[in-house]
Enzyme design. Structure first.
Site, PDB file in Angstrom:
ATOM      1  CB  SER A 289      -5.460   4.381   7.239  1.00 57.86           C
ATOM      2  OG  SER A 289      -6.322   3.708   8.257  1.00 57.86           O
TER       3      SER A 289
ATOM      4  CE1 TYR B 182      -0.828   2.478   9.677  1.00 60.38           C
ATOM      5  CE2 TYR B 182      -3.273   2.854  10.236  1.00 60.38           C
ATOM      6  CZ  TYR B 182      -2.104   2.586   9.277  1.00 60.38           C
ATOM      7  OH  TYR B 182      -2.446   2.050   8.155  1.00 60.38           O
TER       8      TYR B 182
HETATM    9  N1  LIG Z   1      -3.830  -3.702   5.309  1.00 57.14           N
HETATM   10  C1  LIG Z   1      -4.554  -2.996   5.912  1.00 57.14           C
HETATM   11  O1  LIG Z   1      -5.474  -3.315   6.713  1.00 57.14           O
HETATM   12  C2  LIG Z   1      -4.386  -1.256   5.499  1.00 57.14           C
HETATM   13  C3  LIG Z   1      -5.432  -0.606   6.064  1.00 57.14           C
HETATM   14  C4  LIG Z   1      -5.380   0.797   6.004  1.00 57.14           C
HETATM   15  C5  LIG Z   1      -4.397   1.261   5.279  1.00 57.14           C
HETATM   16  N2  LIG Z   1      -3.231   0.527   4.961  1.00 57.14           N
HETATM   17  C6  LIG Z   1      -1.865   1.214   4.213  1.00 57.14           C
HETATM   18  O2  LIG Z   1      -1.798   0.690   3.206  1.00 57.14           O
HETATM   19  C7  LIG Z   1      -0.359   0.399   2.804  1.00 57.14           C
HETATM   20  C8  LIG Z   1       0.035  -0.932   2.253  1.00 57.14           C
HETATM   21  O3  LIG Z   1      -0.222  -1.768   3.216  1.00 57.14           O
HETATM   22  P1  LIG Z   1      -0.297  -3.385   3.322  1.00 57.14           P
HETATM   23  O4  LIG Z   1      -1.351  -3.743   4.029  1.00 57.14           O
HETATM   24  O5  LIG Z   1      -0.335  -3.601   1.692  1.00 57.14           O
HETATM   25  O6  LIG Z   1       0.835  -3.856   3.750  1.00 57.14           O
HETATM   26  P2  LIG Z   1       2.149  -4.875   3.691  1.00 57.14           P
HETATM   27  O7  LIG Z   1       1.406  -5.890   2.896  1.00 57.14           O
HETATM   28  O8  LIG Z   1       2.866  -4.934   4.837  1.00 57.14           O
HETATM   29  O9  LIG Z   1       3.038  -4.035   2.555  1.00 57.14           O
HETATM   30  C9  LIG Z   1       3.742  -2.992   3.224  1.00 57.14           C
HETATM   31  C10 LIG Z   1       4.635  -2.767   1.790  1.00 57.14           C
HETATM   32  O10 LIG Z   1       5.654  -1.678   2.104  1.00 57.14           O
HETATM   33  C11 LIG Z   1       7.070  -1.811   2.156  1.00 57.14           C
HETATM   34  N3  LIG Z   1       7.826  -0.821   2.929  1.00 57.14           N
HETATM   35  C12 LIG Z   1       7.675  -0.889   4.534  1.00 57.14           C
HETATM   36  N4  LIG Z   1       8.379   0.183   4.964  1.00 57.14           N
HETATM   37  C13 LIG Z   1       9.083   0.518   3.974  1.00 57.14           C
HETATM   38  C14 LIG Z   1      10.411   1.448   3.949  1.00 57.14           C
HETATM   39  N5  LIG Z   1      10.900   2.215   4.833  1.00 57.14           N
HETATM   40  N6  LIG Z   1      10.795   1.534   2.860  1.00 57.14           N
HETATM   41  C15 LIG Z   1      10.248   1.065   1.424  1.00 57.14           C
HETATM   42  N7  LIG Z   1       9.201   0.229   1.592  1.00 57.14           N
HETATM   43  C16 LIG Z   1       8.692   0.052   2.799  1.00 57.14           C
HETATM   44  C17 LIG Z   1       7.057  -3.502   2.403  1.00 57.14           C
HETATM   45  O11 LIG Z   1       8.181  -3.788   1.904  1.00 57.14           O
HETATM   46  P3  LIG Z   1       9.449  -3.984   2.870  1.00 57.14           P
HETATM   47  O12 LIG Z   1       9.119  -4.409   4.256  1.00 57.14           O
HETATM   48  O13 LIG Z   1      10.407  -4.848   2.307  1.00 57.14           O
HETATM   49  O14 LIG Z   1      10.361  -2.563   2.988  1.00 57.14           O
HETATM   50  C18 LIG Z   1       5.913  -3.725   1.684  1.00 57.14           C
HETATM   51  O15 LIG Z   1       6.064  -3.724   0.452  1.00 57.14           O
HETATM   52  C19 LIG Z   1       0.194   0.952   4.002  1.00 57.14           C
HETATM   53  O16 LIG Z   1       0.564   2.456   3.810  1.00 57.14           O
HETATM   54  C20 LIG Z   1      -0.600   0.879   5.146  1.00 57.14           C
HETATM   55  O17 LIG Z   1      -0.720   1.547   6.161  1.00 57.14           O
HETATM   56  C21 LIG Z   1      -3.298  -0.843   5.118  1.00 57.14           C
END
Ligand SMILES: NC(=O)c1ccc[n+]([C@@H]2O[C@H](COP(=O)([O-])OP(=O)(O)OC[C@H]3O[C@@H](n4cnc5c(N)ncnc54)[C@H](OP(=O)(O)O)[C@@H]3O)[C@@H](O)[C@H]2O)c1
Length: 250
Positions: free
Chosen positions: A140, A153
């Site tokens: 991130s 975080y």
């Molecule tokens: N969206 C943003 O603004 C943003 C910004 C910077 C970085 N990121 C990073 O990008 C990545 C993806 O984020 P996103 O925004 O796409 O989030 P999201 O839509 O909430 O998706 C998160 C995914 O991670 C899975 N997950 C969470 N805990 C888990 C566990 N213990 N075991 C296996 N799977 C798990 C969830 O599925 P289940 O809950 O079903 O397990 C889901 O598939 C993350 O690492 C996040 O920190 C996101």
């Protein structure tokens, strides 16, 4: 349609059932890769497979897996039973809380998922990358610069950045390890963050912080992940790549 050169390659995407991971799965599948998506919720897994299948005739496979559990990670990789070429560690969770309000459960929730989960799944995947491979960790902007109200975080994503560089050294030249650092991206994670703020701030407020004057789209981050993972991109390892509308350039 982009060509990432991933036809016939096997790709595992943790967090592939939602948001950035799901958008990455969509692109790799369209590129001809065999895609295995991991996540805890079987319902989310089924919905993701349905969405992926609607866009292509190629088969995507959902494997239930909690990345905080080493046995789950090993079983997931075993169940594929083939060599692995690409691993995308996109599973992650967010929490907005100041340090004085943390509980020990908060530490476990964030660090176990974002740091330990990335390490356990990578550890389980390495024996299957005997032919060489490419690992893309998702950190991130908060792992590069600090941010207000989310020190746990930030610390977890900073650890993913450092881990990426350490693994790049240990596994070169056979396995490349890189890290993509998105800033705010419109996904279920971000929508939950907005909900949890109870109207404290909106997507428009977030957009104001960006030189590009908007937040990101999952497919924009997915495009960079696929480009970094691509075998065409053979000389990049240990790199930390912001996809953040200019936020960390400020
Ligand atoms: N969206 C943003 O603004 C943003 C910004 C910077 C970085 N990121 C990073 O990008 C990545 C993806 O984020 P996103 O925004 O796409 O989030 P999201 O839509 O909430 O998706 C998160 C995914 O991670 C899975 N997950 C969470 N805990 C888990 C566990 N213990 N075991 C296996 N799977 C798990 C969830 O599925 P289940 O809950 O079903 O397990 C889901 O598939 C993350 O690492 C996040 O920190 C996101």
């Amino acid at each position: 349609m982009m060509n990432y050169g991933c036809e016939g390659l096997n790709a595992v995407i943790s967090g592939g059932t939602s948001g950035i991971g799901l958008a990455t799965a969509e692109k790799l599948l369209a590129d001809g890769a065999n895609v295995y998506i991991l996540g805890r919720s079987v319902l989310r897994g089924a919905m993701a497979v349905q969405k992926l299948q609607a866009a292509t005739e190629r088969k995507a496979v959902y494997i239930p897996c909690d990345v905080t559990n080493g046995e789950d990670c090993r079983k997931a990789l075993q169940s594929i039973g083939e060599s692995l070429h690409i691993l995308v560690n996109a599973a992650g969770v967010y929490m907005e809380k100041r340090l004085e309000n943390f509980t020990e459960e908060d530490f476990s929730y964030i660090i176990d998922t974002n740091v330990k989960g990335t390490m356990l799944l990578t550890q389980a995947a390495l024996p299957y990358m005997y032919g060489g491979g490419s690992i893309v960790n998702i950190a991130s902007d908060a792992g590069i610069n600090g941010n207000y109200g989310c020190p746990l975080y930030c610390a977890s994503k900073g650890a993913v950045v450092a881990l990426t560089k350490a693994l790049a050294l240990d596994y070169a030249p056979n396995i490349r390890v890189n890290c993509v650092c998105p800033a705010d991206v419109d996904t279920p994670l971000l929508r939950k963050q907005l909900e949890d703020s109870n109207g404290g701030y909106t997507m428009a407020d977030m957009a104001e912080a960006y030189p590009m004057q908007r937040i990101g789209r999952a497919e924009e981050v997915a495009h960079v992940i696929c480009s970094v993972a691509s075998p065409v991109n053979g000389f990049m390892t240990g790199a930390v790549i912001p996809v953040d509308g200019g936020l960390t350039a400020k």
